[in-house]
Design a protein around this motif. Structure first.
Motif, PDB file in Angstrom:
ATOM      1  N   MET A  14      66.937  14.633  39.583  1.00  0.00           N
ATOM      2  CA  MET A  14      66.554  15.834  38.833  1.00  0.00           C
ATOM      3  C   MET A  14      67.149  17.092  39.455  1.00  0.00           C
ATOM      4  O   MET A  14      67.360  18.092  38.769  1.00  0.00           O
ATOM      5  N   GLY A  15      67.412  17.057  40.756  1.00  0.00           N
ATOM      6  CA  GLY A  15      67.999  18.209  41.434  1.00  0.00           C
ATOM      7  C   GLY A  15      69.488  18.358  41.192  1.00  0.00           C
ATOM      8  O   GLY A  15      70.035  19.459  41.294  1.00  0.00           O
ATOM      9  N   VAL A  16      70.161  17.270  40.850  1.00  0.00           N
ATOM     10  CA  VAL A  16      71.615  17.313  40.655  1.00  0.00           C
ATOM     11  C   VAL A  16      72.015  18.248  39.503  1.00  0.00           C
ATOM     12  O   VAL A  16      72.933  19.056  39.674  1.00  0.00           O
ATOM     13  N   PRO A  17      71.370  18.194  38.328  1.00  0.00           N
ATOM     14  CA  PRO A  17      71.761  19.148  37.272  1.00  0.00           C
ATOM     15  C   PRO A  17      71.544  20.609  37.676  1.00  0.00           C
ATOM     16  O   PRO A  17      72.320  21.483  37.271  1.00  0.00           O
ATOM     17  N   ILE A  18      70.528  20.857  38.484  1.00  0.00           N
ATOM     18  CA  ILE A  18      70.303  22.225  38.966  1.00  0.00           C
ATOM     19  C   ILE A  18      71.456  22.639  39.874  1.00  0.00           C
ATOM     20  O   ILE A  18      71.999  23.744  39.749  1.00  0.00           O
ATOM     21  N   PHE A  19      71.850  21.738  40.783  1.00  0.00           N
ATOM     22  CA  PHE A  19      73.004  22.011  41.642  1.00  0.00           C
ATOM     23  C   PHE A  19      74.250  22.256  40.802  1.00  0.00           C
ATOM     24  O   PHE A  19      75.022  23.179  41.071  1.00  0.00           O
ATOM     25  N   ASP A  20      74.453  21.416  39.775  1.00  0.00           N
ATOM     26  CA  ASP A  20      75.623  21.577  38.907  1.00  0.00           C
ATOM     27  C   ASP A  20      75.628  22.936  38.206  1.00  0.00           C
ATOM     28  O   ASP A  20      76.673  23.588  38.113  1.00  0.00           O
ATOM     29  N   ALA A  21      74.469  23.367  37.725  1.00  0.00           N
ATOM     30  CA  ALA A  21      74.383  24.665  37.059  1.00  0.00           C
ATOM     31  C   ALA A  21      74.720  25.798  38.021  1.00  0.00           C
ATOM     32  O   ALA A  21      75.451  26.735  37.659  1.00  0.00           O
ATOM     33  N   VAL A  22      74.225  25.706  39.251  1.00  0.00           N
ATOM     34  CA  VAL A  22      74.535  26.733  40.252  1.00  0.00           C
ATOM     35  C   VAL A  22      76.029  26.724  40.570  1.00  0.00           C
ATOM     36  O   VAL A  22      76.659  27.783  40.677  1.00  0.00           O
ATOM     37  N   ALA A  23      76.614  25.524  40.687  1.00  0.00           N
ATOM     38  CA  ALA A  23      78.056  25.417  40.964  1.00  0.00           C
ATOM     39  C   ALA A  23      78.867  26.044  39.831  1.00  0.00           C
ATOM     40  O   ALA A  23      79.838  26.772  40.089  1.00  0.00           O
ATOM     41  N   VAL A  24      78.471  25.784  38.596  1.00  0.00           N
ATOM     42  CA  VAL A  24      79.187  26.364  37.450  1.00  0.00           C
ATOM     43  C   VAL A  24      79.061  27.889  37.464  1.00  0.00           C
ATOM     44  O   VAL A  24      80.044  28.605  37.229  1.00  0.00           O
ATOM     45  N   LEU A  25      77.872  28.397  37.746  1.00  0.00           N
ATOM     46  CA  LEU A  25      77.690  29.854  37.816  1.00  0.00           C
ATOM     47  C   LEU A  25      78.559  30.473  38.912  1.00  0.00           C
ATOM     48  O   LEU A  25      79.149  31.542  38.714  1.00  0.00           O
ATOM     49  N   LEU A  26      78.636  29.802  40.057  1.00  0.00           N
ATOM     50  CA  LEU A  26      79.504  30.305  41.134  1.00  0.00           C
ATOM     51  C   LEU A  26      80.979  30.269  40.727  1.00  0.00           C
ATOM     52  O   LEU A  26      81.728  31.197  41.038  1.00  0.00           O
ATOM     53  N   LEU A  27      81.378  29.209  40.028  1.00  0.00           N
ATOM     54  CA  LEU A  27      82.764  29.134  39.562  1.00  0.00           C
ATOM     55  C   LEU A  27      83.075  30.226  38.540  1.00  0.00           C
ATOM     56  O   LEU A  27      84.164  30.791  38.543  1.00  0.00           O
ATOM     57  N   ILE A  28      82.114  30.522  37.681  1.00  0.00           N
ATOM     58  CA  ILE A  28      82.289  31.618  36.722  1.00  0.00           C
ATOM     59  C   ILE A  28      82.413  32.940  37.470  1.00  0.00           C
ATOM     60  O   ILE A  28      83.269  33.770  37.150  1.00  0.00           O
TER      61      ILE A  28
END
Length: 129
Positions: A14-28
């Motif tokens: 369940m934590g992986v999608p949260i990590f992915d969202a944070v990674a995408v925001l950082l990439l943006i």
């Protein structure tokens, strides 16, 4: 699967999608976001969660085996997980719709989630004197 192990696998998953969202925001934020990067992150994360689940199943079975057989069993299962990870990276390199860096970010997602979860739990855990 043992209830406690299943609960831990579910929490990390369940934590992986949260990590992915944070990674995408950082990439943006650093202007490095692209659709192949997003697909790579998702692909890598799915492989990472699969490998984490396979690790949980392996360890759960290994604890019931004699030491010699447990070592051989875990060694073989380690090679299987390593092969899956290598295959994911090779697919990412060969497929123009996947970004290798995104896949690598996804592949480390479970480790980062476990580290952050452990860090947070240790900060809020009552200190015994």
């Amino acid at each position: 699967m043992d209830v406690k192990v299943a609960k831990e696998v579910k929490a990390v998953s369940m934590g992986v999608p949260i990590f992915d969202a944070v990674a995408v925001l950082l990439l943006i934020a650093i202007s490095q976001f692209s659709i192949p990067m997003l697909i790579g992150i998702i692909f890598g994360s799915v492989v990472a969660v699969l490998n984490f689940r396979l690790l949980a199943l392996t360890l759960e079975k290994a604890v019931n085996l004699p030491p010699g057989k447990a070592q051989a069993y875990t060694g073989v299962r380690y090679m299987i997980r390593l092969t899956i990870t290598a295959a994911a990276l090779i697919v990412s390199i060969k497929n123009p719709n996947l970004h290798i860096i995104g896949t690598a970010i996804g592949l480390i997602s479970t480790q980062v989630v476990i580290f952050i979860k452990t860090f947070i739990v240790s900060k809020f855990k009552r200190k015994e004197v």
